[in-house]
Design an enzyme around this catalytic site. Structure first.
Site, PDB file in Angstrom:
ATOM      1  N   GLU A 528       0.833  -1.216   0.000  1.00 20.14           N
ATOM      2  CA  GLU A 528       0.000   0.000   0.000  1.00 20.14           C
ATOM      3  C   GLU A 528       0.861   1.257   0.000  1.00 20.14           C
ATOM      4  O   GLU A 528       0.557   2.231  -0.683  1.00 20.14           O
ATOM      5  CB  GLU A 528      -0.963  -0.006   1.196  1.00 20.14           C
ATOM      6  CG  GLU A 528      -2.176  -0.907   1.031  1.00 20.14           C
ATOM      7  CD  GLU A 528      -1.878  -2.377   1.256  1.00 20.14           C
ATOM      8  OE1 GLU A 528      -0.759  -2.716   1.698  1.00 20.14           O
ATOM      9  OE2 GLU A 528      -2.773  -3.216   1.004  1.00 20.14           O
ATOM     10  N   HIS A 595     -11.625  -4.956   8.197  1.00 24.56           N
ATOM     11  CA  HIS A 595     -12.003  -4.683   6.810  1.00 24.56           C
ATOM     12  C   HIS A 595     -13.277  -3.855   6.710  1.00 24.56           C
ATOM     13  O   HIS A 595     -13.874  -3.792   5.647  1.00 24.56           O
ATOM     14  CB  HIS A 595     -12.241  -5.992   6.047  1.00 24.56           C
ATOM     15  CG  HIS A 595     -10.998  -6.656   5.547  1.00 24.56           C
ATOM     16  ND1 HIS A 595     -10.003  -7.087   6.368  1.00 24.56           N
ATOM     17  CD2 HIS A 595     -10.599  -6.966   4.279  1.00 24.56           C
ATOM     18  CE1 HIS A 595      -9.044  -7.647   5.635  1.00 24.56           C
ATOM     19  NE2 HIS A 595      -9.376  -7.574   4.374  1.00 24.56           N
TER      20      HIS A 595
END
Ligand SMILES: Cc1ncc(C[n+]2csc(CCOP(=O)(O)OP(=O)(O)O)c2C)c(N)n1
Ligand SMILES: [Mg+2]
Length: 819
Positions: A528, A595
């Site tokens: 990321e 999540h």
């Protein structure tokens, strides 16, 4: 075009060993006499002069920081000064062969690199172009105090310009390269090829691969050099940058004519210290930074260790490695051995090392030894070298003196709005280049476009709601905006995890794979930081990037890149750089604690980011269009919960053609008179359900406003509504503590206190982890909670029986427990 990388069990399960090749260590041995065929006497003198310039520049800073006085000039420099005394040969060797097309990125200790790069560039740019650069830059503000009385050549003027601009930047002066907005650790000057230097050590490690990507994708000349300290090779983003830069696809899957591997050279300025910690023998285990190359790719990054105390050894290595990069065989790693004789900063007492050690390196001083070799080889008489050194020292001193002078080098006025003005560029950029955008097919042939053609773009069909399968949805809206910009802006690229063959984790990109070549849409590694960092580097070089994070919860992995890099470089450049990046972040649900969290509040808190969260197809398309036409970084939140929602509000439907919705304008989704409900994100739909109940059961007319944008934000429509209703409830799906709505509520209280019948009430998710899908209704705000909260805290709803506890007492109890 699907990729084809066959996996054969016979090959993959076959016995074997992994072989490494030798990594050369300090193998350069050429004498000055041997080098005479490569370097002219002017070259030798230039190297000597540049090293001397850096030595003097840093010496003055040491004195000024410690004594506030140098040769009769008193100055109090309040900011940092991370000096590179001892590292001059490494910097000059690094920069010597680079042209202005070759760009360097660096760190907090980059004064020497900026000077070396600038001095090298000045030699390679013709006089007229130099004058043009100096006259145009900041409207001539840096040049003006230098022109008066300058009698030398244009190149000499440019040297003064470089040193004056650098000192001024360090001293936070308006005549600094970045108008004093960057300072010592972040100074840079792009016309000479020096790009952002990063006080977040290793920060450039994830950014520079994006810069190299820009060169490849847009077929631009030059290489990227990223100067990183040895201790910073412990930083995750550096490793992510290495991974990103060494992806096989550049050579295996991308069009061959793009040139292959990324043209990037990771240049470790290995002074063997962090601040006081030692990578060698203490904080790392690789012993040689060059060894890291062996783990990165088959070519071992062509890694070498180089003697950074010999400028000629460094130049020799750069000459060879630039050839490797030109052949498309990058990336490259150099481990340049050097030593910083100065402390980490002037306040550093060097308690972590012995005097003997420092003395040994002083004896081996690169300036002394280079001079000695030049004299022994009789290239010059000593007087030539001494005169050259004295000459540049006097220029450095003069420029230092001038930069301390408040008339020649003023500071921005304390009441100036300049800093506010450079936070956003607020520009428009239809395309970053005039090339025809590379597309693999006509959009009319595209399966996704064809599928969308059959969809209904209005809220109703034959007076009835449109079934989900037939509705033009949020995903489609984003897709259309992206497809439009891909067709206009040849520099636009999109990347992230599973972006290509998978169509993006949530199928927003489905159809783009067929339409775009690899270099415009590709899978990044699961990095990321690498992905967001690369988008920053890509934009800094002049391109438009769309980066994607699969879940908001993954922002933590790219924290620095979002919070310190994407957000800050426009302002830190003094408004000279633009950052047209859209960072798409999908907010999850049903996937539990790691999540399913909405972290919009985190980026809302960071100055320099535009933060939006559209949740209707009409808004998603119009706001993505606006984001992709602008020049600012936009964090574009999307909700997985409503990707397949059709348009429910815009009667006329979602236009097929292009339109923009300005970022920062709230949208009244339903007009009302008794109560204002403000939403952010998918809570719009929860609030809509509550508004319908309020009307049907209690005869209350609620005005529903979707914020759509957290920053910037026009409060006028919110205030107009609140002034009309006197009552306001705010809701979003982020956890209640510190959510965006808290700050909106606080502002409304300040701006419309007199009009409010009750304090604004904020209903967010519980201050818990997001529980399992089956338990989510305990966590995310429900329509019932909103009704109960309105009843308890804003407006009693007749015979309403609360089903949940939304009282102030309960709020206080939760606050006390921290949940
Ligand atoms: C992310 C981050 N962590 C820590 C620091 C504090 N810090 C500043 S310089 C430095 C040492 C860096 O060492 P190295 O990378 O070898 O570069 P050098 O200072 O030797 O040039 C540290 C820990 C920082 N600026 N950024
Ligand atoms: Mg170091």
């Amino acid at each position: 075009m699907p990729k084809s990388i066959p996996l054969d069990p016979e090959t993959l399960l076959a016995e074997g060993v992994i072989r490494f090749s030798d990594i050369p260590v300090n193998t350069y041995k050429r004498t000055i006499d041997e080098e005479r065929s490569v370097f002219s006497p002017e070259d030798f003198l230039a190297i000597w002069q540049d090293m001397s310039a850096i030595r003097e520049f840093e010496t003055i800073l040491t004195e000024i920081k410690t004594k506030r006085l140098y040769k009769g000039v008193a100055y109090d420099h309040m900011g940092p000064a991370h000096l590179s005394l001892g590292q001059e040969a490494s910097a000059v060797g690094m920069a010597f062969l680079l042209t202005p097309d070759d760009h360097i990125y660096g760190s907090h200790r980059s004064h020497g690199e900026i000077l070396a790069k600038g001095l090298s560039a000045i030699r390679k740019i013709d006089d007229q172009a130099l004058l043009d650069i100096m006259r145009a830059y900041l409207g001539g503000a840096i040049l003006r105090p230098l022109e008066k009385g300058h009698r030398g050549s244009v190149k000499e003027l440019a040297v003064k310009f470089l040193i004056f601009g650098a000192y001024s930047e360090l001293f936070a002066k308006e005549t600094g390269f970045n108008r004093g907005m960057g300072g010592s650790m972040h100074a840079f000057f792009t016309p000479f090829g020096s790009y952002p230097n990063n006080a977040i050590v290793g920060g450039s490690g994830s950014i520079a691969p994006g810069a190299a990507l820009f060169k490849r994708v847009n077929r631009r000349p030059g290489i990227i050099v990223v100067n990183i300290g040895d201790a910073s090779f412990g930083c995750g983003p550096v490793w992510e940058g290495l991974t990103f830069a060494s992806m096989d696809q550049f050579r295996n899957l991308w069009d061959k004519d793009l040139g292959g591997g990324l043209p990037i050279l990771f240049n470790c300025m290995n002074n063997h210290y962090g601040m006081g910690g030692q990578p060698l023998g203490e904080t790392m285990g690789c012993q040689f930074i060059a060894r890291i190359g062996a783990g990165v790719n088959v070519e071992q990054m062509h890694a070498e260790r180089i003697n950074g105390y010999d400028p000629l050894a460094v130049i020799d290595a750069f000459r060879r490695k630039m050839k490797v990069l030109a052949e498309g065989k990058g990336p490259v790693l150099l481990d340049v051995v050097t030593y910083r004789i100065s402390g980490h900063s002037p306040s550093d007492a060097s308690s972590y090392r012995t005097k003997e050690e420092i003395e040994k390196w002083q004896k081996a001083d690169s300036l002394l030894s280079f001079k000695d070799r030049l004299l022994k080889a009789r290239v010059f008489p000593a007087s030539t070298l001494d005169d050259t050194r004295a000459g540049i020292e006097s220029v450095v001193f003069e420029m230092f003196r001038l930069a301390t002078d408040p008339d020649a080098a003023p500071r921005i006025a304390l009441d100036s709005e300049l800093i506010g003005q450079v936070m956003f560029s607020n520009g428009r950029l239809d395309k970053g280049d005039d090339r025809a955008p590379e597309l693999l097919q006509d959009w009319s042939q595209n399966p996704r476009v064809q599928q969308i053609k059959g969809k209904v773009r209005t809220p109703l069909i034959d007076g009835k709601p449109v079934p989900k399968m037939k509705a033009f949805n949020v995903r489609d809206g984003i897709f259309e905006a992206l497809a439009h910009r891909f067709s206009i802006d040849p520099t636009m690229v999109a990347f992230g995890e599973e972006n290509r063959d998978w169509g993006g984790a949530f199928a927003v990109y489905r159809g783009l794979t067929e339409a775009l070549p690899y270099h415009r849409l590709f899978n990044g590694p699961i990095s990321e930081a690498g992905i967001v960092g690369a988008s920053v580097g890509y934009a800094l070089e002049g391109g438009r990037a769309v980066a994607e994070l699969m879940y908001a919860d993954f922002m933590g992995r790219a924290g620095d890149e979002i919070f310190n890099q994407l957000s800050k470089w426009q302002a830190m450049s003094g408004g000279l750089l633009r950052l047209p990046v859209v960072l798409r972040i999908s907010v999850g649900s049903k996937y539990g604690a790691q999540h399913s969290q909405d972290w919009a509040a985190m980026v809302h808190h960071i100055p320099g980011l535009k933060v939006v969260y559209p949740v209707t197809p009409y808004d998603a398309k119009g706001m993505m269009n606006a984001a992709l036409a602008g020049t600012d970084p936009v964090v574009f939140f999307e909700s997985q919960r409503i990707y397949d929602y059709g348009e429910m509000f815009e009667e006329a439907g979602v236009p097929e053609g292009y339109y923009e919705i300005p970022l920062g304008e709230p949208s009244i989704k339903r007009a009302g008179t008794d109560l204002t409900i403000i939403t952010f994100g998918p809570a719009l739909y929860t609030a809509l359900a509550a508004a319908k109940t309020l009307e049907a059961q209690y005869g209350i007319s609620a005005e529903l406003i979707d914020l759509r944008s957290a920053n910037p934000l026009n409060f006028e429509p919110l205030l107009a509504s609140v002034r009309k209703t006197g009552k306001v409830l705010l809701t979003c799906e982020a956890v209640e503590r510190g959510c965006v709505m808290q700050s909106i509520a606080a502002n409304l209280t300040q701006l419309a206190f007199d009009a409010l019948d009750a304090p604004p009430v904020v209903i967010g998710s519980r201050n818990w982890i997001t529980p399992a899908a089956e338990l989510e209704s305990m966590f995310f705000p429900q329509a019932q909670w909103l009704l109960d909260a309105i009843h308890e805290r804003i407006l009693p709803l007749g015979d309403h029986e609360p089903a949940t506890n939304q009282t102030n007492g309960e709020l206080a109890r939760r606050l006390r427990l921290g949940i």
